[in-house]
Design a protein around this motif. Structure first.
Motif, PDB file in Angstrom:
ATOM      1  N   LYS A 259       0.830  -1.220   0.000  1.00 25.86           N
ATOM      2  CA  LYS A 259       0.000   0.000   0.000  1.00 25.86           C
ATOM      3  C   LYS A 259       0.860   1.264   0.000  1.00 25.86           C
ATOM      4  O   LYS A 259       0.465   2.291  -0.526  1.00 25.86           O
ATOM      5  N   LEU A 260       2.054   1.179   0.592  1.00 23.98           N
ATOM      6  CA  LEU A 260       2.948   2.344   0.647  1.00 23.98           C
ATOM      7  C   LEU A 260       3.867   2.416  -0.571  1.00 23.98           C
ATOM      8  O   LEU A 260       4.682   3.328  -0.687  1.00 23.98           O
ATOM      9  N   GLY A 261       3.753   1.411  -1.447  1.00 21.53           N
ATOM     10  CA  GLY A 261       4.600   1.371  -2.637  1.00 21.53           C
ATOM     11  C   GLY A 261       6.043   1.014  -2.332  1.00 21.53           C
ATOM     12  O   GLY A 261       6.959   1.387  -3.066  1.00 21.53           O
ATOM     13  N   LEU A 262       6.237   0.274  -1.247  1.00 23.88           N
ATOM     14  CA  LEU A 262       7.609  -0.116  -0.847  1.00 23.88           C
ATOM     15  C   LEU A 262       7.891  -1.564  -1.236  1.00 23.88           C
ATOM     16  O   LEU A 262       7.075  -2.447  -0.953  1.00 23.88           O
ATOM     17  N   GLY A 263       9.030  -1.817  -1.852  1.00 23.15           N
ATOM     18  CA  GLY A 263       9.436  -3.191  -2.154  1.00 23.15           C
ATOM     19  C   GLY A 263       9.827  -3.905  -0.863  1.00 23.15           C
ATOM     20  O   GLY A 263      10.261  -3.259   0.094  1.00 23.15           O
ATOM     21  N   MET A 264       9.694  -5.233  -0.864  1.00 26.12           N
ATOM     22  CA  MET A 264      10.041  -5.984   0.356  1.00 26.12           C
ATOM     23  C   MET A 264      11.542  -5.922   0.650  1.00 26.12           C
ATOM     24  O   MET A 264      11.974  -6.225   1.755  1.00 26.12           O
ATOM     25  N   ASP A 265      12.359  -5.510  -0.348  1.00 21.90           N
ATOM     26  CA  ASP A 265      13.793  -5.348  -0.101  1.00 21.90           C
ATOM     27  C   ASP A 265      14.073  -4.136   0.791  1.00 21.90           C
ATOM     28  O   ASP A 265      15.204  -3.942   1.244  1.00 21.90           O
ATOM     29  N   LYS A 266      13.023  -3.329   1.065  1.00 19.42           N
ATOM     30  CA  LYS A 266      13.202  -2.172   1.960  1.00 19.42           C
ATOM     31  C   LYS A 266      12.581  -2.426   3.328  1.00 19.42           C
ATOM     32  O   LYS A 266      12.402  -1.487   4.112  1.00 19.42           O
ATOM     33  N   VAL A 267      12.229  -3.678   3.597  1.00 21.66           N
ATOM     34  CA  VAL A 267      11.556  -4.002   4.859  1.00 21.66           C
ATOM     35  C   VAL A 267      12.476  -4.884   5.711  1.00 21.66           C
ATOM     36  O   VAL A 267      13.036  -5.866   5.215  1.00 21.66           O
ATOM     37  N   VAL A 268      12.641  -4.512   6.967  1.00 20.19           N
ATOM     38  CA  VAL A 268      13.440  -5.343   7.894  1.00 20.19           C
ATOM     39  C   VAL A 268      12.511  -6.421   8.455  1.00 20.19           C
ATOM     40  O   VAL A 268      11.480  -6.113   9.058  1.00 20.19           O
ATOM     41  N   LEU A 269      12.895  -7.679   8.247  1.00 18.25           N
ATOM     42  CA  LEU A 269      12.047  -8.801   8.650  1.00 18.25           C
ATOM     43  C   LEU A 269      12.760  -9.687   9.678  1.00 18.25           C
ATOM     44  O   LEU A 269      13.880 -10.142   9.437  1.00 18.25           O
ATOM     45  N   THR A 270      12.097  -9.916  10.789  1.00 22.49           N
ATOM     46  CA  THR A 270      12.627 -10.866  11.781  1.00 22.49           C
ATOM     47  C   THR A 270      11.539 -11.842  12.215  1.00 22.49           C
ATOM     48  O   THR A 270      11.783 -12.689  13.067  1.00 22.49           O
ATOM     49  N   VAL A 271      10.353 -11.696  11.610  1.00 22.16           N
ATOM     50  CA  VAL A 271       9.201 -12.489  12.054  1.00 22.16           C
ATOM     51  C   VAL A 271       9.474 -14.003  11.964  1.00 22.16           C
ATOM     52  O   VAL A 271       9.002 -14.765  12.807  1.00 22.16           O
ATOM     53  N   ALA A 272      10.244 -14.428  10.968  1.00 18.22           N
ATOM     54  CA  ALA A 272      10.477 -15.865  10.784  1.00 18.22           C
ATOM     55  C   ALA A 272      11.149 -16.499  11.996  1.00 18.22           C
ATOM     56  O   ALA A 272      10.814 -17.620  12.392  1.00 18.22           O
ATOM     57  N   THR A 273      12.087 -15.778  12.598  1.00 15.22           N
ATOM     58  CA  THR A 273      12.855 -16.372  13.693  1.00 15.22           C
ATOM     59  C   THR A 273      12.491 -15.844  15.083  1.00 15.22           C
ATOM     60  O   THR A 273      12.887 -16.437  16.084  1.00 15.22           O
ATOM     61  N   HIS A 274      11.742 -14.733  15.137  1.00 12.88           N
ATOM     62  CA  HIS A 274      11.351 -14.180  16.445  1.00 12.88           C
ATOM     63  C   HIS A 274       9.888 -14.442  16.772  1.00 12.88           C
ATOM     64  O   HIS A 274       9.522 -14.445  17.941  1.00 12.88           O
ATOM     65  N   GLY A 275       9.021 -14.613  15.746  1.00 13.66           N
ATOM     66  CA  GLY A 275       7.576 -14.620  15.977  1.00 13.66           C
ATOM     67  C   GLY A 275       7.142 -13.233  16.427  1.00 13.66           C
ATOM     68  O   GLY A 275       7.883 -12.252  16.283  1.00 13.66           O
ATOM     69  N   ASN A 276       5.931 -13.162  16.968  1.00  7.67           N
ATOM     70  CA  ASN A 276       5.400 -11.867  17.436  1.00  7.67           C
ATOM     71  C   ASN A 276       5.821 -11.660  18.891  1.00  7.67           C
ATOM     72  O   ASN A 276       5.302 -12.319  19.782  1.00  7.67           O
ATOM     73  N   THR A 277       6.761 -10.736  19.099  1.00  6.78           N
ATOM     74  CA  THR A 277       7.232 -10.452  20.462  1.00  6.78           C
ATOM     75  C   THR A 277       6.620  -9.151  20.994  1.00  6.78           C
ATOM     76  O   THR A 277       7.184  -8.511  21.887  1.00  6.78           O
ATOM     77  N   SER A 278       5.461  -8.775  20.457  1.00  7.15           N
ATOM     78  CA  SER A 278       4.694  -7.631  20.944  1.00  7.15           C
ATOM     79  C   SER A 278       5.568  -6.370  21.038  1.00  7.15           C
ATOM     80  O   SER A 278       6.196  -5.991  20.061  1.00  7.15           O
ATOM     81  N   ALA A 279       5.622  -5.723  22.203  1.00  9.06           N
ATOM     82  CA  ALA A 279       6.340  -4.442  22.327  1.00  9.06           C
ATOM     83  C   ALA A 279       7.828  -4.554  21.995  1.00  9.06           C
ATOM     84  O   ALA A 279       8.487  -3.547  21.720  1.00  9.06           O
TER      85      ALA A 279
END
Ligand code: UT7
Length: 319
Positions: A259-279
């Protein structure tokens, strides 16, 4: 003019890793279901007796060291957590003692998964108001303690961890802006309503969630609040070098980036190894990308999060 700037980051993950395959042995689920629906492969789980303040202590020590400060230079501690050590004292006060900080303001913020954005905004306002110079902002969670490990709709999604930043008074802008929202009428979609009264737990002590409801709410609210903070700073998605989203679900993150027109190469991802750690999820992701060298001086970062309450918010940063 007074501004605030992040001058150090740190994070900590408990040693124990629980994979999706481990969860297959506990609840009726599969690695493929969890990974395809959420993007999560594994998460860290705190050891027995390991508290939010213990995780926060490790992350904070690393952030203070990275900032080149001593613990006693910190004059304000804000801890965002949904899993505090106690009803009281606050986890921030426990952390203050563990860090050996003699004199500081210390308090917790409860905004569930948006807690770090709320805490960062509060810290920025303290600095710009002239009431603090070096602020420790921490997101820390032991969500494993409020999960029903027999409920496959929730226990596969969350993890434990902590992330911290040191925010310092600066002549040049670091935190460019933040927008926060809340809508308490939506509180039933995601909650753990249990409370202690007369020595007994009343209500539901574990996380309950309407997953699809949260999903739809998240996609809409995150893109809206991100657009809002960008517009206020006369910027667009194209001006963002890194999006550092709350790490709840890869599909929510992808939808927001699109929606913001951002490629996934501009997104920092840790969800695969951290899961949802809330705050803790945003400062954990931030520290990961700072330490591996992706985030460089002068770059623009967009942070966004949504969580129980409902609460949501976004922050714009010049590194
Ligand atoms: O910080 C904010 C916190 N929360 C979130 O951001 C969560 C937002 N929501 C989500 O991430 C997604 O809605 C989930 C990952 C929770 C679920 O994905 P979904 O594509 O919305 O699945 P669903 O809830 O529609 O469930 C599909 C099916 C259901 O079975 P039926 O009714 O189709 O037969 C569920 O019972 O999947 C079933 N299911 C599972 N199957 C295997 C639910 N949980 C599991 C599971 N393993 N762990």
């Amino acid at each position: 003019m007074i501004h605030s700037k992040i001058i150090g980051t740190g994070s900590y993950l408990p040693a124990k890793v629980v994979t999706n395959y481990d969860l297959e042995k506990i609840v009726d689920t599969t690695h493929d279901w969890i990974f395809s629906r959420s993007g999560i492969s594994e998460r860290h789980v705190a050891a027995e007796g390991e508290m939010s303040s213990d995780l926060a202590f490790q992350a904070s020590s690393r952030a203070i060291e990275a900032a080149g400060l001593n613990a006693n230079d910190i004059d304000l501690i804000i801890v965002a957590t949904t899993t505090p050590d106690h009803i009281f004292p606050s986890t921030a006060c426990v952390l203050q003692d563990k860090l050996g900080i003699k004199s500081a303001i210390a308090f917790d913020i409860q905004a569930v998964c948006s807690g770090f954005i709320y805490a960062l905004n509060t810290a920025d306002l303290y600095i710009r108001g002239g009431q603090a110079r070096n602020v420790l902002v921490v997101g820390t969670e032991v969500l494993s303690r409020i999960l029903n490990w027999e409920d496959r709709t929730t226990c596969v999604l969350f993890g434990d961890g902590a992330g911290a930043v040191v925010l310092q008074r600066s002549d040049k802008p670091g935190i460019l802006g933040a927008k926060l929202h809340a809508d308490g009428s939506q509180r039933c979609m995601l909650s753990a309503t249990g409370q202690i009264s007369n020595g007994k737990i009343n209500g539901e002590p574990f996380i309950k969630m309407d997953g699809q409801g949260v999903f739809k709410f998240a996609v809409k609210s995150l893109s809206e609040v991100a657009e809002e903070v960008l517009a206020e700073n006369k910027m667009q998605g194209a001006d963002i070098d890194w999006m550092i989203p709350h790490q709840a679900n890869i599909r929510i993150i992808e939808a927001t980036a699109k929606k913001l027109g951002l490629g996934m190469d501009k997104v920092v991802l840790t969800v695969a190894t951290h899961g949802n750690t809330s705050a803790a999820s945003i400062p954990l992701a931030l520290d990961t990308a700072v330490r591996d060298g992706r985030i460089k001086p002068g770059q623009h970062l967009l942070m966004e999060a949504v969580g129980g309450g409902f609460t949501w918010g976004a922050a714009l940063i010049r590194w």
